[in-house]
Scaffold this motif. Structure first.
Motif, PDB file in Angstrom:
ATOM      1  N   PHE A  48       0.824  -1.205   0.000  1.00  0.00           N
ATOM      2  CA  PHE A  48       0.000   0.000   0.000  1.00  0.00           C
ATOM      3  C   PHE A  48       0.863   1.262   0.000  1.00  0.00           C
ATOM      4  O   PHE A  48       0.510   2.282   0.566  1.00  0.00           O
ATOM      5  N   ASN A  49       1.996   1.139  -0.658  1.00  0.00           N
ATOM      6  CA  ASN A  49       2.946   2.238  -0.784  1.00  0.00           C
ATOM      7  C   ASN A  49       2.517   3.097  -1.974  1.00  0.00           C
ATOM      8  O   ASN A  49       2.516   2.640  -3.116  1.00  0.00           O
ATOM      9  N   ASN A  50       2.135   4.340  -1.706  1.00  0.00           N
ATOM     10  CA  ASN A  50       1.594   5.202  -2.752  1.00  0.00           C
ATOM     11  C   ASN A  50       2.552   5.357  -3.930  1.00  0.00           C
ATOM     12  O   ASN A  50       2.149   5.274  -5.094  1.00  0.00           O
ATOM     13  N   GLU A  51       3.815   5.548  -3.656  1.00  0.00           N
ATOM     14  CA  GLU A  51       4.782   5.755  -4.725  1.00  0.00           C
ATOM     15  C   GLU A  51       4.916   4.510  -5.601  1.00  0.00           C
ATOM     16  O   GLU A  51       4.883   4.587  -6.834  1.00  0.00           O
ATOM     17  N   LEU A  52       5.054   3.346  -4.970  1.00  0.00           N
ATOM     18  CA  LEU A  52       5.219   2.110  -5.724  1.00  0.00           C
ATOM     19  C   LEU A  52       3.966   1.770  -6.535  1.00  0.00           C
ATOM     20  O   LEU A  52       4.048   1.366  -7.696  1.00  0.00           O
ATOM     21  N   ASN A  53       2.783   1.948  -5.924  1.00  0.00           N
ATOM     22  CA  ASN A  53       1.547   1.608  -6.615  1.00  0.00           C
ATOM     23  C   ASN A  53       1.245   2.579  -7.747  1.00  0.00           C
ATOM     24  O   ASN A  53       0.681   2.197  -8.776  1.00  0.00           O
ATOM     25  N   THR A  54       1.617   3.843  -7.561  1.00  0.00           N
ATOM     26  CA  THR A  54       1.435   4.813  -8.645  1.00  0.00           C
ATOM     27  C   THR A  54       2.360   4.495  -9.808  1.00  0.00           C
ATOM     28  O   THR A  54       1.990   4.658 -10.978  1.00  0.00           O
ATOM     29  N   GLN A  55       3.549   4.014  -9.518  1.00  0.00           N
ATOM     30  CA  GLN A  55       4.460   3.587 -10.587  1.00  0.00           C
ATOM     31  C   GLN A  55       3.856   2.425 -11.374  1.00  0.00           C
ATOM     32  O   GLN A  55       3.986   2.365 -12.599  1.00  0.00           O
ATOM     33  N   ARG A  56       3.202   1.513 -10.681  1.00  0.00           N
ATOM     34  CA  ARG A  56       2.528   0.407 -11.362  1.00  0.00           C
ATOM     35  C   ARG A  56       1.425   0.925 -12.270  1.00  0.00           C
ATOM     36  O   ARG A  56       1.288   0.497 -13.420  1.00  0.00           O
ATOM     37  N   LEU A  57       0.631   1.857 -11.759  1.00  0.00           N
ATOM     38  CA  LEU A  57      -0.455   2.419 -12.552  1.00  0.00           C
ATOM     39  C   LEU A  57       0.080   3.161 -13.768  1.00  0.00           C
ATOM     40  O   LEU A  57      -0.493   3.085 -14.870  1.00  0.00           O
ATOM     41  N   LEU A  58       1.182   3.860 -13.594  1.00  0.00           N
ATOM     42  CA  LEU A  58       1.771   4.641 -14.672  1.00  0.00           C
ATOM     43  C   LEU A  58       2.139   3.767 -15.865  1.00  0.00           C
ATOM     44  O   LEU A  58       2.071   4.213 -17.024  1.00  0.00           O
ATOM     45  N   ARG A  59       2.524   2.540 -15.608  1.00  0.00           N
ATOM     46  CA  ARG A  59       2.873   1.646 -16.715  1.00  0.00           C
ATOM     47  C   ARG A  59       1.692   1.437 -17.657  1.00  0.00           C
ATOM     48  O   ARG A  59       1.864   1.260 -18.861  1.00  0.00           O
ATOM     49  N   TYR A  60       0.476   1.451 -17.112  1.00  0.00           N
ATOM     50  CA  TYR A  60      -0.703   1.293 -17.948  1.00  0.00           C
ATOM     51  C   TYR A  60      -1.021   2.580 -18.705  1.00  0.00           C
ATOM     52  O   TYR A  60      -1.586   2.544 -19.795  1.00  0.00           O
ATOM     53  N   PHE A  61      -0.687   3.731 -18.109  1.00  0.00           N
ATOM     54  CA  PHE A  61      -0.835   4.990 -18.834  1.00  0.00           C
ATOM     55  C   PHE A  61       0.081   5.019 -20.049  1.00  0.00           C
ATOM     56  O   PHE A  61      -0.264   5.557 -21.094  1.00  0.00           O
ATOM     57  N   ARG A  62       1.262   4.450 -19.877  1.00  0.00           N
ATOM     58  CA  ARG A  62       2.284   4.521 -20.927  1.00  0.00           C
ATOM     59  C   ARG A  62       2.080   3.501 -22.028  1.00  0.00           C
ATOM     60  O   ARG A  62       2.718   3.577 -23.070  1.00  0.00           O
TER      61      ARG A  62
END
Length: 406
Positions: A382-396
């Motif tokens: 539940f680490n905001n930075e790590l989970n946002t990085q995961r989400l960003l991969r789908y944006f890209r």
């Protein structure tokens, strides 16, 4: 990347702070974020963000909507018709219809910008209705995040996911619910990425409680699903046992505050339970950092198949500071507290609350183990930075899913 975040109110309201956490992480990575709330207020609750403000039925909105209709009549009318015909009910169709001018105006705004890489809609109801229409008109790839009630509402979700690059749920329960609602082809687009929090660095001090009084707090709105009344009943039991070295502070506001205050007075528990009212999140986190609380309570209820707790940020925040939490095995809470990361009890059980409090208070080894496991759980999952990085991969990778025309 230049990313659009479609929200309900944020940054004009208090109810979507988790969205701002995600946006903060993306901006810290160097990405440009513009927030477009579909129901903006008049005063910014949280300033400092780039916002396109356009009320759903203001002059600016109507002008942009007409310009879009004139330029792209077929795409505009087709996308709007899909959100009417596939809504699932007359009431949901009317809700979608209300935001059509907003969607068309946003499409005009993004077309004029010409630099947008991705559109992300938080909420699967009318916010993603706007996202669907804007993407259909502009051709900008889009995705959406589903939370809880918006998943159960099922507002044209099957149609929306046909053109979306992904549908992200914030817990596994939501993912399980959404899969039967969509086609087998589109199920591969659904993934679970938890909302997260910023993980604080902790000073190398003892984590066992040091207070003479065992101080507990419950940061939660005074609404039925949170279960305040069972905390009061638990402290009535502690009073009957003449246990006076445990107290609790309720932080929050809400419709049930007066009735809970009356219950506290009726049971004569004013020395055990205090109501602190609204507290800013920064002040609450400071209290955790200073070890002013030994445990956090949230005895949430499952009121129906669709009315229950998600994965509470209030618990994550305490766990990040190695403060043990006590909650119930309802909603998405087991995803957070399983395997000893917190104490899970049955709902509506004051006795279970008492037993959990006393064990934490009296068993130092157990207290330390729960504290450490809780910190480890939120740091990894539940680490905001790590989970946002995961989400960003789908944006890209908008091409990761076949996007069909509306």
């Amino acid at each position: 990347m230049n990313i659009i975040y479609l929200t309900s109110l944020t940054p004009y309201g208090k109810g979507e702070s988790f969205v701002l956490n995600e946006i903060d992480a993306l901006q810290a990575m160097g990405h440009r974020i513009t927030i477009i709330p579909i129901r903006p207020g008049t005063d910014l609750e949280v300033p400092g963000y780039t916002v396109f403000r356009c009320s759903a039925h203001g002059l600016r909105c109507y002008v942009g909507a007409v310009q879009t209709l004139v330029k792209n009549p077929v795409r505009s009318l087709t996308a709007c018709w899909n959100m009417l015909s596939k809504a699932g009910s007359f009431a949901k169709a009317c809700k979608n219809l209300y935001f059509f001018p907003k969607a068309l105006a946003v499409a005009r705004y993004l077309s004029e910008d010409g630099t947008i890489d991705f559109i992300h809609s938080h909420w699967l109801a009318t916010v993603s209705t706007v996202g669907y229409i804007v993407s259909a008109i502009t051709g900008i790839p889009w995705g959406m995040t589903g939370h809880r009630w918006d998943i159960y509402e099922n507002n044209a979700v099957r149609k929306k996911i046909e053109t979306a690059c992904f549908l992200r749920t914030i817990d596994q329960r939501g993912k399980r619910h959404i899969l039967p609602l969509i086609s087998e082809e589109d199920r591969k687009k659904v993934m679970c990425i938890h909302l997260g929090i910023q993980i604080p660095s902790l000073q190398k001090t003892k984590r066992k409680h040091q207070n003479t009084i065992f101080h507990v707090c419950m940061p939660a709105f005074f609404v039925k699903v949170k279960g305040h009344r069972y905390v009061v009943e638990a402290f009535r039991i502690l009073k009957q046992k003449n246990i006076r070295d445990i107290d609790c502070t309720f932080w929050g506001e809400g419709d049930l505050r007066e009735s809970i205050e009356n219950q506290i007075v009726r049971e004569g528990l004013q020395d055990w339970i205090k109501i602190g009212g609204y507290i800013e999140n920064k002040k609450l986190l400071k209290a955790y950092e200073e070890r002013r609380y030994d445990a956090v309570l949230l005895p949430s209820l499952s009121l129906s198949a669709q009315e229950h707790e998600g994965i509470p940020v209030s618990l994550m925040e305490a766990m990040a500071y190695e403060i043990p939490v006590i909650s119930t095995n309802t909603g998405g809470i087991p995803e957070l507290l399983s395997k000893g990361a917190g104490i899970m009890i049955e709902q509506k059980s004051p006795i279970a609350i008492v037993e959990a409090l006393l064990r934490l208070k009296e068993d130092q080894e157990f207290y330390a183990a729960v504290s450490q496991k809780g910190r480890e759980r939120v740091s990894k999952e539940f680490n905001n930075e790590l989970n946002t990085q995961r989400l960003l991969r789908y944006f890209r990778k908008p091409s990761m899913s076949k996007r069909r025309r509306p």
